[in-house]
Design a protein around this motif. Structure first.
Motif, mmCIF file in Angstrom:
data_model
loop_
_atom_site.group_PDB
_atom_site.id
_atom_site.type_symbol
_atom_site.label_atom_id
_atom_site.label_comp_id
_atom_site.label_asym_id
_atom_site.label_seq_id
_atom_site.Cartn_x
_atom_site.Cartn_y
_atom_site.Cartn_z
ATOM 1 N N MET A 1 0.818 -1.207 0.000
ATOM 2 C CA MET A 1 0.000 0.000 0.000
ATOM 3 C C MET A 1 0.855 1.261 0.000
ATOM 4 N N GLU A 2 2.054 1.193 0.536
ATOM 5 C CA GLU A 2 2.951 2.337 0.468
ATOM 6 C C GLU A 2 3.331 2.638 -0.972
ATOM 7 N N CYS A 3 3.433 1.607 -1.766
ATOM 8 C CA CYS A 3 3.779 1.769 -3.179
ATOM 9 C C CYS A 3 2.611 2.361 -3.964
ATOM 10 N N VAL A 4 1.426 1.790 -3.818
ATOM 11 C CA VAL A 4 0.298 2.282 -4.617
ATOM 12 C C VAL A 4 -0.135 3.680 -4.181
ATOM 13 N N ARG A 5 0.147 4.059 -2.928
ATOM 14 C CA ARG A 5 -0.249 5.381 -2.427
ATOM 15 C C ARG A 5 0.844 6.439 -2.598
ATOM 16 N N LEU A 6 1.924 6.101 -3.246
ATOM 17 C CA LEU A 6 3.035 7.034 -3.416
ATOM 18 C C LEU A 6 2.574 8.263 -4.206
ATOM 19 N N ARG A 7 2.919 9.455 -3.694
ATOM 20 C CA ARG A 7 2.538 10.706 -4.350
ATOM 21 C C ARG A 7 3.749 11.302 -5.074
ATOM 22 N N VAL A 8 3.459 12.109 -6.078
ATOM 23 C CA VAL A 8 4.520 12.691 -6.910
ATOM 24 C C VAL A 8 5.515 13.476 -6.070
ATOM 25 N N LYS A 9 5.036 14.256 -5.119
ATOM 26 C CA LYS A 9 5.914 15.120 -4.327
ATOM 27 C C LYS A 9 6.883 14.339 -3.444
ATOM 28 N N ASP A 10 6.630 13.064 -3.251
ATOM 29 C CA ASP A 10 7.460 12.254 -2.361
ATOM 30 C C ASP A 10 8.527 11.468 -3.108
ATOM 31 N N VAL A 11 8.697 11.761 -4.379
ATOM 32 C CA VAL A 11 9.775 11.173 -5.176
ATOM 33 C C VAL A 11 10.845 12.248 -5.367
ATOM 34 N N ASP A 12 12.040 11.974 -4.876
ATOM 35 C CA ASP A 12 13.146 12.933 -4.966
ATOM 36 C C ASP A 12 14.250 12.329 -5.827
ATOM 37 N N PHE A 13 14.273 12.715 -7.094
ATOM 38 C CA PHE A 13 15.287 12.173 -7.996
ATOM 39 C C PHE A 13 16.674 12.719 -7.669
ATOM 40 N N GLY A 14 16.738 13.967 -7.196
ATOM 41 C CA GLY A 14 18.031 14.564 -6.879
ATOM 42 C C GLY A 14 18.749 13.843 -5.758
ATOM 43 N N GLN A 15 17.989 13.437 -4.723
ATOM 44 C CA GLN A 15 18.565 12.722 -3.594
ATOM 45 C C GLN A 15 18.451 11.205 -3.740
ATOM 46 N N SER A 16 17.821 10.765 -4.810
ATOM 47 C CA SER A 16 17.596 9.327 -5.034
ATOM 48 C C SER A 16 16.925 8.673 -3.822
ATOM 49 N N GLU A 17 15.828 9.273 -3.400
ATOM 50 C CA GLU A 17 15.111 8.721 -2.259
ATOM 51 C C GLU A 17 13.608 8.911 -2.399
ATOM 52 N N LEU A 18 12.890 8.085 -1.669
ATOM 53 C CA LEU A 18 11.439 8.157 -1.601
ATOM 54 C C LEU A 18 11.041 8.477 -0.171
ATOM 55 N N THR A 19 10.005 9.268 -0.010
ATOM 56 C CA THR A 19 9.455 9.540 1.313
ATOM 57 C C THR A 19 8.133 8.806 1.435
#
Length: 335
Positions: A153-171
């Motif tokens: 559910m963390e995957c399907v609920r992932l929002r655009v703002k929580d993807v950080d390509f610069g830091q290569s991390e997900l919130t």
């Protein structure tokens, strides 16, 4: 006998009928910002509790009836420990949050024992075989489960703002236990994830052009930021293929992809790959943790990446390291 739907509290002084009990439960869950699945589970257990007690109002019952109901689940219903605990949580929520009643500790409950089972873990070759049978969006989502340690559910609920390509991390927002955390974004998934966001943006723009483009936000956020639900950053990374009406307020929105689609895809991929292990989406998360341990990362780091409240939960993976017999060499192999 009064019908179940008529279970209500006493009428107000003005003569107006108060909300029905189950509606009060729903309203309180939403006011506290709990998940929709929590709402459905709590309402279901409250309904079962009332029906099991001849449709009596919970205000006329207490600890004895709760003990009897939960003990019956364990002894006669043979339910799992997690199911019984969910029922207990629902009833405690009802009495404390809705009826305002503090119950004494329920020592008399016969709790279902939680079996001690090791998690199913795939080898690296098995993970590669499983992912090799997937394509498109299911492949990307399954790769995130394994590469970032996300829950389904963390995957399907992932929002655009929580993807950080610069830091290569997900919130991860509001993970299990309501906690936020950060985890890594594998470099091999950056390009596919950017392509997925491009497609999600096109879908969002079409919705905006059609007069829609809004997404569900938790009640507190929706009140604080009344126009944020149409902003790009709040959209889901994996949007559903069609808009739908929100059962809570009836508004037409685009929700996230149904998690059952990924579950079916992983099951079919497992069968095609010829894997004998009963691997599921959650197995990929287990494999993520175990393989990090194999690579020498410490438990505390893995605990933070997984979002475990206690390191003892993470320690279970030390028992499933791919070392065969806890790293002990069999005397048969010594010749």
């Amino acid at each position: 006998m009064a019908s179940f739907h008529a279970v209500e509290g006493p009428a107000s002084l003005e003569g107006a009928q108060p909300p029905r009990l189950l509606d009060q439960v729903r309203a309180r869950v939403r006011r506290l910002g709990l998940a929709r699945r929590t709402e459905e589970a709590y309402v279901g257990w409250v309904r079962r509790f009332i029906l099991a007690n001849d449709k009596r109002h919970p205000a006329d019952m207490g600890a004895a009836e709760i003990e009897s109901f939960l003990t019956g689940l364990a002894v006669h219903g043979n339910v799992s420990a997690s199911t019984q605990n969910q029922a207990l949580s629902a009833l405690l929520f009802l009495y404390k949050q809705v009826l305002g009643v503090e119950l004494p500790w329920l020592d008399g409950i016969s709790r279902a024992r939680k079996p001690q089972r090791l998690p199913v873990v795939l080898t690296r070759a098995e993970v590669a075989a499983l992912l090799g049978e997937l394509a498109g969006t299911p492949w990307l989502m399954a790769s995130l489960l394994y590469g970032s340690g996300l829950r389904l559910m963390e995957c399907v609920r992932l929002r655009v703002k929580d993807v950080d390509f610069g830091q290569s991390e997900l919130t991860v927002r509001q993970g299990k236990g309501g906690k936020d955390r950060r985890t890594m974004l594998p470099s091999t998934l950056i390009a596919p994830l950017q392509a997925q966001l491009d497609e999600a943006r096109r879908i969002h723009q079409r919705d905006l052009d059609a007069g829609f483009g809004r997404v569900w936000l938790p009640d507190a956020l929706a009140r604080k930021y009344p126009r944020a639900d149409a902003e790009w950053g709040w959209q889901y990374v994996f949007p559903a293929s069609a808009r739908s009406h929100d059962p809570r307020d009836g508004q037409e929105r685009r929700h996230h992809l149904d998690e059952s689609r990924l579950q079916r895809a992983v099951k079919q991929a497992r069968l095609r790959a010829g894997l004998a292990k009963p691997a599921t989406c959650h197995t990929l998360r287990h494999s993520f943790a175990t393989h990090l341990l194999e690579d020498g990362y410490d438990l505390r780091t893995i605990q933070e990446l997984l979002g475990h409240a206690d390191v003892s939960t993470t320690q279970i993976y030390t028992h499933v390291l791919n070392r065969g017999g806890r790293g002990v060499v069999s005397p048969l192999d010594r010749g």
